[in-house]
Design a protein around this motif. Structure first.
Motif, mmCIF file in Angstrom:
data_model
loop_
_atom_site.group_PDB
_atom_site.id
_atom_site.type_symbol
_atom_site.label_atom_id
_atom_site.label_comp_id
_atom_site.label_asym_id
_atom_site.label_seq_id
_atom_site.Cartn_x
_atom_site.Cartn_y
_atom_site.Cartn_z
ATOM 1 N N ASN A 9 42.783 -33.351 11.095
ATOM 2 C CA ASN A 9 43.487 -34.636 11.102
ATOM 3 C C ASN A 9 44.730 -34.487 10.217
ATOM 4 O O ASN A 9 44.623 -34.451 8.999
ATOM 5 C CB ASN A 9 42.529 -35.708 10.540
ATOM 6 N N LYS A 11 47.127 -36.529 9.779
ATOM 7 C CA LYS A 11 47.626 -37.800 9.226
ATOM 8 C C LYS A 11 49.148 -37.882 9.430
ATOM 9 O O LYS A 11 49.658 -37.342 10.403
ATOM 10 C CB LYS A 11 47.206 -37.943 7.763
ATOM 11 N N HIS A 98 39.221 -44.464 11.311
ATOM 12 C CA HIS A 98 39.363 -43.715 10.062
ATOM 13 C C HIS A 98 39.432 -44.701 8.896
ATOM 14 O O HIS A 98 39.995 -45.789 9.030
ATOM 15 C CB HIS A 98 40.634 -42.850 10.130
ATOM 16 N N GLU A 100 41.242 -44.846 6.392
ATOM 17 C CA GLU A 100 42.604 -45.278 6.026
ATOM 18 C C GLU A 100 43.073 -46.398 6.952
ATOM 19 O O GLU A 100 43.760 -47.324 6.523
ATOM 20 C CB GLU A 100 43.552 -44.065 6.078
ATOM 21 N N GLU A 170 32.529 -39.780 6.999
ATOM 22 C CA GLU A 170 33.513 -39.457 5.976
ATOM 23 C C GLU A 170 33.367 -40.433 4.802
ATOM 24 O O GLU A 170 33.930 -41.545 4.848
ATOM 25 C CB GLU A 170 34.931 -39.588 6.540
ATOM 26 N N ALA A 174 35.296 -39.227 -0.881
ATOM 27 C CA ALA A 174 35.509 -37.773 -0.757
ATOM 28 C C ALA A 174 36.805 -37.449 -0.012
ATOM 29 O O ALA A 174 37.198 -36.287 0.061
ATOM 30 C CB ALA A 174 34.323 -37.148 -0.034
ATOM 31 N N ILE A 175 37.474 -38.471 0.530
ATOM 32 C CA ILE A 175 38.656 -38.203 1.362
ATOM 33 C C ILE A 175 39.878 -37.995 0.481
ATOM 34 O O ILE A 175 40.273 -38.885 -0.273
ATOM 35 C CB ILE A 175 38.902 -39.353 2.356
ATOM 36 N N GLY A 176 40.447 -36.814 0.577
ATOM 37 C CA GLY A 176 41.688 -36.515 -0.134
ATOM 38 C C GLY A 176 41.538 -36.466 -1.643
ATOM 39 O O GLY A 176 42.528 -36.457 -2.373
ATOM 40 N N GLY A 215 35.821 -35.076 4.431
ATOM 41 C CA GLY A 215 36.047 -35.455 3.034
ATOM 42 C C GLY A 215 36.147 -34.209 2.183
ATOM 43 O O GLY A 215 35.142 -33.622 1.795
ATOM 44 N N SER A 216 37.419 -33.762 1.968
ATOM 45 C CA SER A 216 37.687 -32.596 1.116
ATOM 46 C C SER A 216 36.988 -31.312 1.571
ATOM 47 O O SER A 216 36.588 -30.490 0.749
ATOM 48 C CB SER A 216 37.349 -32.913 -0.348
ATOM 49 N N VAL A 217 36.857 -31.161 2.884
ATOM 50 C CA VAL A 217 36.366 -29.868 3.399
ATOM 51 C C VAL A 217 37.459 -28.832 3.148
ATOM 52 O O VAL A 217 38.642 -29.091 3.384
ATOM 53 C CB VAL A 217 36.051 -29.945 4.913
ATOM 54 N N LEU A 235 35.634 -32.866 10.058
ATOM 55 C CA LEU A 235 36.933 -33.501 10.275
ATOM 56 C C LEU A 235 37.724 -33.209 8.993
ATOM 57 O O LEU A 235 37.343 -33.654 7.911
ATOM 58 C CB LEU A 235 36.759 -35.005 10.513
ATOM 59 N N VAL A 236 38.780 -32.439 9.156
ATOM 60 C CA VAL A 236 39.451 -31.841 7.998
ATOM 61 C C VAL A 236 40.851 -32.413 7.867
ATOM 62 O O VAL A 236 41.627 -32.371 8.830
ATOM 63 C CB VAL A 236 39.543 -30.306 8.203
ATOM 64 N N GLY A 237 41.188 -32.942 6.708
ATOM 65 C CA GLY A 237 42.529 -33.478 6.487
ATOM 66 C C GLY A 237 43.431 -32.432 5.859
ATOM 67 O O GLY A 237 43.968 -31.555 6.530
ATOM 68 N N GLY A 238 43.588 -32.511 4.539
ATOM 69 C CA GLY A 238 44.526 -31.659 3.815
ATOM 70 C C GLY A 238 44.451 -30.181 4.181
ATOM 71 O O GLY A 238 45.487 -29.529 4.388
HETATM 72 P P1 PGA Z 1 40.612 -34.621 3.550
HETATM 73 O O1 PGA Z 1 40.699 -35.746 4.682
HETATM 74 O O2 PGA Z 1 40.021 -33.389 4.181
HETATM 75 O O3 PGA Z 1 42.010 -34.405 3.090
HETATM 76 O O4 PGA Z 1 39.722 -35.155 2.471
HETATM 77 C C1 PGA Z 1 39.695 -35.874 5.647
HETATM 78 C C2 PGA Z 1 40.013 -37.018 6.565
HETATM 79 O O5 PGA Z 1 40.563 -38.026 6.104
HETATM 80 O O6 PGA Z 1 39.744 -36.964 7.772
#
Ligand code: PGA
Length: 253
Positions: A9, A11, A98, A100, A170, A174-176, A215-217, A235-238
């Motif tokens: 993801n 974003k 999501h 956010e 998520e 833990a997200i970001g 969440g911070s994977v 589901l991977v963000g950063g």
């Molecule tokens: P993150 O985000 O891996 O940066 O914590 C995950 C997400 O919001 O899907």
């Protein structure tokens, strides 16, 4: 069939030129990773990148997702993007709910029901996000919160439609943040989600539902998280914004 899925993801990150470079590296490097037949990788770039990225993807293991869609089919909804538009651009999936979007754009279950309907009508995979806030976990409300999020939006679906949904747990804390749920916390919640799905739709559908953790994977924690019995990917963000990191996470599945 229950699939293993790694979804990135992005974003609101990357301008189109950088996004195309990132997608192109992922598309190339993924061909060197041996993925099982039941494993798929999804990238969810911003809307503005989708056409360009769709044109360069030539790996059948790499799918394209949008991060959101409109509740409406078409018409006077300035600034909105319909599910049909996304389908025609080449999207295979849409991320819905999501945290956010729930927090900053006030997406409620009623709104998500409409978005889900649009995604399913346009034959795309909904990646439905759920997860509790820190205060809710601290008060011991996390199971109830996640159960409500899931049941309010997904439990009026037919069995056939529910079978198309991918769930992403998520935890908001833990997200970001760099704080990942422990393997035990992730497994416990994923098992709970599978249990409530089983109570509603039966064991067979529950066993075949992919439940992703988000969440911070990152490349260091991915393989332990993914080795949990009920964790079917992430589901991977950063960490999806650097091709090498994302590929390392894919290799962990
Ligand atoms: P993150 O985000 O891996 O940066 O914590 C995950 C997400 O919001 O899907």
């Amino acid at each position: 069939m229950r699939k293993k899925i790694i979804a990135g993801n992005w974003k609101m990150n990357t301008i189109v030129e950088d996004g195309v470079t990132l997608a192109s590296s992922i598309n190339t490097e993924i061909k060197n990773v041996t993925l099982r037949d039941d494993t798929f990788v999804i990238i969810a770039p911003p809307f503005t990148h989708l056409t360009f990225i769709n044109q360069l993807i030539d790996s059948d293991k790499l799918l394209l997702a949008a991060q959101n869609c409109s509740t409406e089919t078409k018409g006077a909804y300035t600034g909105e993007v319909s599910a049909e538009m996304l389908k025609i651009l080449g999207c295979d999936a849409v991320i819905l709910g999501h945290s956010e979007r729930r927090a900053y754009y006030h997406e409620t279950s009623d709104i998500l029901i409409k978005k889900l309907d649009q995604v399913l009508k346009n034959h795309m995979i909904p990646i439905f996000c759920c997860g509790e806030m820190l205060e809710q976990r601290e008060k011991g409300e996390h199971f109830k919160v996640v159960e409500n999020q899931i049941s309010e939006v997904l439990f009026d679906l037919s069995e056939e439609d529910f079978s198309k949904v991918v769930v992403a747990y998520e935890p908001v804390w833990a997200i970001g943040t760099g704080v990942t749920a422990s393997n035990e916390q992730a497994q416990e919640m994923h098992a709970f989600i599978r249990k409530i799905i089983s109570e509603k739709f039966g064991n067979n559908i529950a066993d075949n539902t992919s439940i992703l953790y988000g969440g911070s994977v990152n490349p260091s924690n991915a393989s332990e998280l993914f080795s949990q019995k009920d964790v079917d990917g992430g589901l991977v963000g950063g960490a999806s914004l650097k091709a090498d990191n994302f590929i390392n996470i894919i290799e962990a599945i």
